[in-house]
Motif scaffolding. Sequence first.
Motif, short mmCIF file in Angstrom:
data_model
loop_
_atom_site.label_atom_id
_atom_site.label_comp_id
_atom_site.label_asym_id
_atom_site.label_seq_id
_atom_site.Cartn_x
_atom_site.Cartn_y
_atom_site.Cartn_z
N GLU A 1 47.41 44.42 31.70
CA GLU A 1 46.63 43.24 32.03
C GLU A 1 47.43 41.98 31.72
OE1 GLU A 1 42.74 43.26 30.33
OE2 GLU A 1 42.05 44.81 31.71
N SER B 1 41.71 47.34 36.84
CA SER B 1 42.55 47.32 35.64
C SER B 1 42.39 48.67 34.94
CB SER B 1 42.11 46.19 34.71
OG SER B 1 42.65 46.37 33.42
N THR C 1 45.49 39.19 36.30
CA THR C 1 44.71 40.40 36.58
C THR C 1 43.31 40.07 37.08
OG1 THR C 1 45.96 41.62 34.90
CG2 THR C 1 43.86 42.57 35.64
#
Length: 306
Positions: A151, A167, A155
Amino acid sequence: MSQWSEDIISEEQAGTLDGLFSERTRRSPDEEAYRAYDRHSKAWMSYTWREMRDQVGHWQAALRSESLKPGDRVGIQLRNCPEWVMFEQAALSLGLVVVPLYTDDRPDNIAYIVNDADIHLMLIQDAGRWKRLAPVIGTEGPLRRVLLLEESHDTDRFLRNDNRVRSVPRWLRDGVYVQSHSRRSDDLATIVYTSGTTGRPKGVMLSHANILFVAHSGLTMINVYKQDAFLSFLPLSHTLERTVGYYIPMMTGSTVIYSRSTIQLADDLARQQPTIIISVPRVFEKVYGKLRDQLSQGPRIRKLLF
């Protein structure tokens, strides 16, 4: 060396590549499997085979939620790391075909492979790489899911603007590792693409049996022990590192240490003290060239002593 021992899993005992993983976790649950540097904690992390099996269970559960069916292609574009193994083992156990992709390949090459191999799901290192790939891959092709392992500040923007993107830390699910018994050794395991330097990349189709045969054949030429430690730095996307630096250590129960980078390779060698390193002549040529440059700038006595 008298206290060192062998515990080799044969092709027949493994059956498939995920069968090899399952058998190794059964034989050596509490032995160290992998070691990698965590960039957030700035410390080396160790994983036993039992811990790897537990992690693969989470990846299996998450992949099952994607409505993929046996034979579907999934892509992986990561640096060498334990997550590379977790993702692949989970995918193989579900009958998926893994397509490895180079982290430094041109976006247009990656886009071609995604379409040519009909990749439905792709695991990528971070948002920065997806930012470069997204414009050339587009939205009309076969890719339905993009997973970002790490991340960053970009993101959330991709999560909001592209419903294909997830994610990994938020995508993974609780799950218990399940071994598959429904497939055969001649099932397709992976499609490995050539570099494409003289034309479009070409995919080479390899079965579980193909790879297990080559890995086990290597062990008839060299002795590898449970106590050996491999330092892995060549890309896992290439069959040399994938076979010799990933499947062979799994066959033998050895530890794999993932180097932080080629720049830090010398320091990793000194600090981690591996017993085996897989390389190619060009790497040794570069090391030798650097040493010669350093010696040429130093006192003559140093060059004579060297």
